[in-house]
Design a protein around this motif. Structure first.
Motif, short mmCIF file in Angstrom:
data_model
loop_
_atom_site.label_atom_id
_atom_site.label_comp_id
_atom_site.label_asym_id
_atom_site.label_seq_id
_atom_site.Cartn_x
_atom_site.Cartn_y
_atom_site.Cartn_z
N PHE A 81 0.83 -1.21 0.00
CA PHE A 81 0.00 0.00 0.00
C PHE A 81 0.86 1.25 0.00
CE2 PHE A 81 -3.32 -2.93 0.93
CZ PHE A 81 -4.49 -2.31 0.55
N GLY A 82 1.97 1.22 0.72
CA GLY A 82 2.86 2.38 0.76
C GLY A 82 3.39 2.74 -0.62
N LEU A 89 0.92 10.04 -4.80
CA LEU A 89 1.35 11.36 -4.33
C LEU A 89 2.42 11.99 -5.21
CD1 LEU A 89 1.44 10.82 -0.46
CD2 LEU A 89 -0.31 11.95 -1.83
N THR A 90 3.28 11.16 -5.80
CA THR A 90 4.38 11.71 -6.62
C THR A 90 4.04 11.77 -8.10
OG1 THR A 90 5.40 9.52 -6.86
CG2 THR A 90 6.12 10.89 -4.99
N GLY A 91 2.92 11.16 -8.50
CA GLY A 91 2.55 11.14 -9.91
C GLY A 91 3.32 10.10 -10.71
N GLN A 92 3.97 9.21 -10.02
CA GLN A 92 4.75 8.15 -10.65
C GLN A 92 3.80 7.10 -11.25
OE1 GLN A 92 6.88 5.98 -7.66
NE2 GLN A 92 8.57 5.52 -9.04
N GLY A 117 5.54 11.16 0.11
CA GLY A 117 5.97 10.03 -0.70
C GLY A 117 7.46 9.82 -0.74
N THR A 118 8.15 10.11 0.34
CA THR A 118 9.61 9.95 0.36
C THR A 118 10.06 8.60 0.93
OG1 THR A 118 9.69 11.04 2.52
CG2 THR A 118 9.98 12.43 0.56
N ARG A 129 11.19 7.02 7.94
CA ARG A 129 12.05 8.21 8.00
C ARG A 129 11.58 9.11 9.13
NH1 ARG A 129 13.49 9.16 1.73
NH2 ARG A 129 14.54 7.17 1.55
N VAL A 130 12.51 9.86 9.67
CA VAL A 130 12.21 10.78 10.77
C VAL A 130 11.18 11.81 10.30
CG1 VAL A 130 13.19 12.49 12.36
CG2 VAL A 130 14.51 10.45 11.73
#
Length: 148
Positions: A81-82, A89-92, A117-118, A129-130
């Motif tokens: 899902f991620g 979110l990134t349009g990829q 989306g990082t 990620r933090v």
């Protein structure tokens, strides 16, 4: 009806022989009079339907939201899902064989909470990620689960 559970048991003498059929006209009592609604009835439930529903919803919310941001690593289906949410979110470009509604809703909540989306979502156990708001990412599926 006030939400009470009604016992639909005919009132009368137990073990009494059935009355013979006659050609007499029907009595003034309707069939509904045979079934009484009494608060002291032995087969009525202790909770009203509304109270029981609120209790179950509260238990569902409590069990699904308690500790929602733990563990702070990618778990089970978040790997899949991620990736989809990141793609939205990134349009990829990506190919998704399932209907997108649920993932789009999660992506909208993720975007509103600041997720951009990082996160790569490569494997289970990968640390987030933090600054990633895990509660916001997991809140919508938890809310739908509680509502079920």
């Amino acid at each position: 009806d006030s939400g009470r559970v009604v016992c639909m048991r005919a009132r009368g003498k137990q073990g009494a022989a059935s009355e013979p059929e006659t050609d007499s006209p029907p009595s003034d009592t309707s069939d509904t009079d045979k079934y009484a609604k009494r608060s002291d009835d032995s087969c009525s439930a202790g909770l009203s339907d509304g109270r029981a529903l609120r209790w179950l919803l509260g238990a569902g919310v409590l069990t699904r939201f308690y500790g929602l941001a733990w563990p702070d690593e990618v778990v089970f289906d978040e790997v899949h899902f991620g990736k989809f949410i990141t793609g939205y979110l990134t349009g990829q470009y990506f190919f998704d064989i399932h209907p997108p509604t649920g993932k789009l809703l999660i992506a909208a909540v993720a975007w509103a909470s600041g997720f951009r989306g990082t996160q790569p979502f490569q494997k289970i156990g990968e640390a987030y990620r933090v600054g990633t708001n895990l509660f916001a990412l997991r809140a919508l599926p938890a809310a739908f689960g509680a509502a079920l």
